[in-house]
Design a protein around this motif. Sequence first.
Motif, mmCIF file in Angstrom:
data_model
loop_
_atom_site.group_PDB
_atom_site.id
_atom_site.type_symbol
_atom_site.label_atom_id
_atom_site.label_comp_id
_atom_site.label_asym_id
_atom_site.label_seq_id
_atom_site.Cartn_x
_atom_site.Cartn_y
_atom_site.Cartn_z
ATOM 1 N N GLU A 47 12.586 -86.392 -36.938
ATOM 2 C CA GLU A 47 13.109 -85.507 -38.106
ATOM 3 C C GLU A 47 13.945 -86.851 -38.802
ATOM 4 O O GLU A 47 14.349 -87.689 -38.300
ATOM 5 C CB GLU A 47 14.282 -84.926 -37.565
ATOM 6 C CG GLU A 47 15.079 -84.304 -38.636
ATOM 7 C CD GLU A 47 16.194 -83.378 -38.170
ATOM 8 O OE1 GLU A 47 16.126 -83.238 -36.878
ATOM 9 O OE2 GLU A 47 16.850 -82.513 -38.939
ATOM 10 N N CYS A 53 20.033 -79.932 -42.445
ATOM 11 C CA CYS A 53 19.000 -79.814 -41.415
ATOM 12 C C CYS A 53 17.755 -78.894 -42.118
ATOM 13 O O CYS A 53 16.567 -79.066 -41.353
ATOM 14 C CB CYS A 53 19.670 -78.913 -40.427
ATOM 15 S SG CYS A 53 20.356 -77.313 -41.484
ATOM 16 N N ALA A 103 30.250 -78.216 -33.823
ATOM 17 C CA ALA A 103 29.581 -78.586 -34.839
ATOM 18 C C ALA A 103 28.926 -79.780 -35.068
ATOM 19 O O ALA A 103 29.274 -80.775 -34.555
ATOM 20 C CB ALA A 103 30.656 -78.189 -36.122
ATOM 21 N N VAL A 121 20.542 -82.826 -28.275
ATOM 22 C CA VAL A 121 21.709 -82.190 -27.385
ATOM 23 C C VAL A 121 21.497 -80.565 -27.134
ATOM 24 O O VAL A 121 22.161 -80.281 -26.209
ATOM 25 C CB VAL A 121 22.796 -82.518 -28.507
ATOM 26 C CG1 VAL A 121 24.165 -82.230 -27.951
ATOM 27 C CG2 VAL A 121 22.807 -83.989 -28.784
ATOM 28 N N LYS A 127 34.615 -77.523 -31.638
ATOM 29 C CA LYS A 127 34.644 -78.740 -31.484
ATOM 30 C C LYS A 127 34.068 -79.391 -32.553
ATOM 31 O O LYS A 127 32.924 -79.276 -32.726
ATOM 32 C CB LYS A 127 33.938 -79.100 -30.210
ATOM 33 C CG LYS A 127 34.352 -80.409 -29.450
ATOM 34 C CD LYS A 127 34.174 -81.622 -30.306
ATOM 35 C CE LYS A 127 32.618 -81.963 -30.077
ATOM 36 N NZ LYS A 127 32.477 -83.112 -31.078
ATOM 37 N N GLU A 142 21.612 -73.609 -33.277
ATOM 38 C CA GLU A 142 20.941 -73.962 -34.617
ATOM 39 C C GLU A 142 20.572 -75.420 -34.535
ATOM 40 O O GLU A 142 21.438 -76.344 -34.644
ATOM 41 C CB GLU A 142 22.147 -73.698 -35.728
ATOM 42 C CG GLU A 142 22.661 -72.383 -35.554
ATOM 43 C CD GLU A 142 21.739 -71.377 -36.491
ATOM 44 O OE1 GLU A 142 20.979 -72.064 -37.279
ATOM 45 O OE2 GLU A 142 21.785 -70.109 -36.112
ATOM 46 N N LEU A 143 19.250 -75.700 -34.365
ATOM 47 C CA LEU A 143 18.761 -77.001 -34.509
ATOM 48 C C LEU A 143 18.092 -77.581 -35.487
ATOM 49 O O LEU A 143 18.230 -76.980 -36.696
ATOM 50 C CB LEU A 143 18.120 -77.276 -33.201
ATOM 51 C CG LEU A 143 18.478 -76.549 -31.890
ATOM 52 C CD1 LEU A 143 17.660 -76.727 -30.652
ATOM 53 C CD2 LEU A 143 19.913 -77.160 -31.405
ATOM 54 N N GLY A 144 17.484 -78.829 -35.341
ATOM 55 C CA GLY A 144 16.630 -79.236 -36.651
ATOM 56 C C GLY A 144 15.235 -79.613 -36.472
ATOM 57 O O GLY A 144 14.719 -78.524 -35.878
ATOM 58 N N THR A 168 25.445 -75.976 -33.280
ATOM 59 C CA THR A 168 24.615 -76.694 -34.154
ATOM 60 C C THR A 168 24.502 -78.226 -34.004
ATOM 61 O O THR A 168 25.610 -78.870 -34.026
ATOM 62 C CB THR A 168 25.379 -76.375 -35.656
ATOM 63 O OG1 THR A 168 25.666 -74.879 -35.833
ATOM 64 C CG2 THR A 168 24.440 -76.517 -36.899
ATOM 65 N N GLY A 169 23.469 -78.587 -34.092
ATOM 66 C CA GLY A 169 23.123 -80.168 -34.010
ATOM 67 C C GLY A 169 21.552 -80.441 -33.782
ATOM 68 O O GLY A 169 20.732 -79.525 -34.027
ATOM 69 N N SER A 170 21.385 -81.562 -32.975
ATOM 70 C CA SER A 170 20.015 -81.897 -32.753
ATOM 71 C C SER A 170 19.269 -81.179 -31.586
ATOM 72 O O SER A 170 20.092 -80.794 -30.799
ATOM 73 C CB SER A 170 19.986 -83.153 -32.484
ATOM 74 O OG SER A 170 20.820 -83.545 -31.161
ATOM 75 N N ALA A 207 32.997 -82.843 -25.718
ATOM 76 C CA ALA A 207 32.176 -81.642 -25.663
ATOM 77 C C ALA A 207 31.503 -81.426 -24.126
ATOM 78 O O ALA A 207 31.302 -80.220 -24.010
ATOM 79 C CB ALA A 207 30.989 -82.052 -26.671
ATOM 80 N N GLU A 234 32.749 -85.578 -34.331
ATOM 81 C CA GLU A 234 33.750 -87.037 -34.339
ATOM 82 C C GLU A 234 33.051 -87.835 -35.088
ATOM 83 O O GLU A 234 34.051 -88.847 -35.707
ATOM 84 C CB GLU A 234 33.789 -87.647 -32.789
ATOM 85 C CG GLU A 234 32.682 -88.123 -32.509
ATOM 86 C CD GLU A 234 31.259 -87.337 -31.905
ATOM 87 O OE1 GLU A 234 31.500 -86.063 -32.083
ATOM 88 O OE2 GLU A 234 30.305 -87.982 -31.233
ATOM 89 N N TRP A 247 27.785 -83.088 -38.100
ATOM 90 C CA TRP A 247 28.787 -83.868 -38.989
ATOM 91 C C TRP A 247 28.255 -83.667 -40.660
ATOM 92 O O TRP A 247 28.893 -84.261 -41.521
ATOM 93 C CB TRP A 247 28.736 -85.335 -38.738
ATOM 94 C CG TRP A 247 27.442 -86.129 -38.491
ATOM 95 C CD1 TRP A 247 26.905 -86.233 -37.306
ATOM 96 C CD2 TRP A 247 26.446 -86.442 -39.466
ATOM 97 N NE1 TRP A 247 25.541 -86.796 -37.358
ATOM 98 C CE2 TRP A 247 25.126 -86.873 -38.778
ATOM 99 C CE3 TRP A 247 26.358 -86.578 -40.644
ATOM 100 C CZ2 TRP A 247 24.056 -87.393 -39.091
ATOM 101 C CZ3 TRP A 247 25.137 -86.870 -41.491
ATOM 102 C CH2 TRP A 247 24.205 -87.392 -40.695
ATOM 103 N N ASN A 248 26.999 -83.066 -40.574
ATOM 104 C CA ASN A 248 26.319 -83.157 -41.887
ATOM 105 C C ASN A 248 27.025 -82.212 -43.038
ATOM 106 O O ASN A 248 27.053 -82.740 -44.279
ATOM 107 C CB ASN A 248 24.843 -82.986 -42.013
ATOM 108 C CG ASN A 248 24.549 -81.884 -41.240
ATOM 109 O OD1 ASN A 248 24.885 -81.430 -40.484
ATOM 110 N ND2 ASN A 248 22.998 -81.459 -41.584
#
Length: 464
Positions: free
Chosen positions: A339, A244, A112, A192, A138, A210-212, A187-189, A173, A141, A114-115
Amino acid sequence: MTPAAAYADLAAGDAARRTGFGVAQRRAVLAKLAAEIRARESEIMAALAADLGKPPVEVRISEIIPVLSEIRHTAKHLKRWARPRRVWPTLAMLGTRGTIRPEPKGTVLIIAPWNYPLCLALGPLVSAIAAGNAAVIKPSELAPATSALIAQIVAAALPDDLVRVVEGGVETATELLSQPFDHIFFTGSPAVGRVVMAAAAKTLASVTLELGGKSPVILGPGADLKKAARMVAWGKFQNAGQTCIAPDHVYVPRAVQGAFTDALRAEIARMYGARPQTSASYARLIGAKHFTRLKALLEEAVGQGARLVTGGEAEESARYLAPTVLTDVPGEATLMREEIFGPVLPVIAYDDLETVLAEIAAGEKPLALYLFARDRAVIERVSAATTSGGVGVNVTLAHFLHLNLPFGGVGNSGLGAAHGRWGFAAFSHEKPVLENRFAVLDPLMPPYTKTSARLAKLVQKLTG
Ligand code: NAD
């Protein structure tokens, strides 16, 4: 607990879960999770205030409600989603019985960001459990208070042979990604996301990414400027732009650019007051690195000739960046290439809608595209000429909350979908089971005779 042990402990139960973790048990587990979330509402509010300065209303709307409504929706429909489905035989398959049996993938990994650190860890968990899987989460952090709370919620509410939380950063990770999970939900950039997919290639794990990306807003000719400004300001400045699917930048017809930026300025003042830094409705940036990046983007754009319409004030110690609107941002500015993921909104004047559509089509496929228009022909034209994870017409963000719509990206903005029955499907293997009832293939088996040749021809004629 090491990442390897977390994986191994859960995977050891895969076989038993296949028969012993039915719909009733899954629902019971989800009900416990919902009860724990409800019981810890104030702790959730406190954790998100510490990590992101998130206002309580935003915590409720964008962290708590999405998880609880996913649980409620899932509990209501799970029996139907999980049921084996009979299918009609095709002509060549007359005499057989075909069934699709959804089965759990096994032990899955959820990574996951952080947003929306609670919602984007526990939301996918709901779908994973609904589909009958065990899961390792996970959390990010960079949202340490929420990460710790997620670990507590899971430990208190869920069986430890079903869900484990492994806290940590990139190293953790990476170690998790080397375990042979059956599915990875990330879910992230996009950057990554590539690392995750490369790791999954080694174990042949399936992935949901699930990206951005840069989600554009288009104001069509004749759009209601005030309503558009209100929606755009809400979607952009919620969580200080760290969403996102936040509007990344806005295309507006040149003739109304001034009227639109006036309306935006008025909306920002209405939402956050004359001094947003003192507003209880405005969130903070996640950390120093993010602050420095955004400030540099802003300064670079202004240095290259961008005009500051409103905002721009920044205070590093408070992780504060004001809701900021720019015009005249040159195309080569980094702001227009990365972004933004913060409270900075470029407004771009356009002369011809088709040029805007061509520009969007030439770039990476965005996660969301927003259109403000009243004319159905414009709505149809924009939907047909562009591709994106999702589209919002006269609205921003809300499609995330609609559980009868799939949520996900396409191309650079993601792979696969989440929410409702799409979330269940992401964590399921749809297993076809074919039963032969009338020995349909017998006449086609060797030794091949004239009769079998004629029959093969007939089958081709009827089906090919
Ligand atoms: P990120 O990609 O930096 O981190 C996400 C997770 O991956 C974190 O848990 C992090 O610890 C882990 N991670 C980071 N580097 C890693 C590496 N090298 N190897 C393995 N794991 C690694 O993303 P972020 O900064 O937390 O979130 C921001 C991005 O996420 C934005 O691009 C945003 O658009 C996107 N996002 C997408 C959605 C969606 O639903 N599509 C939702 C929220 C955020």
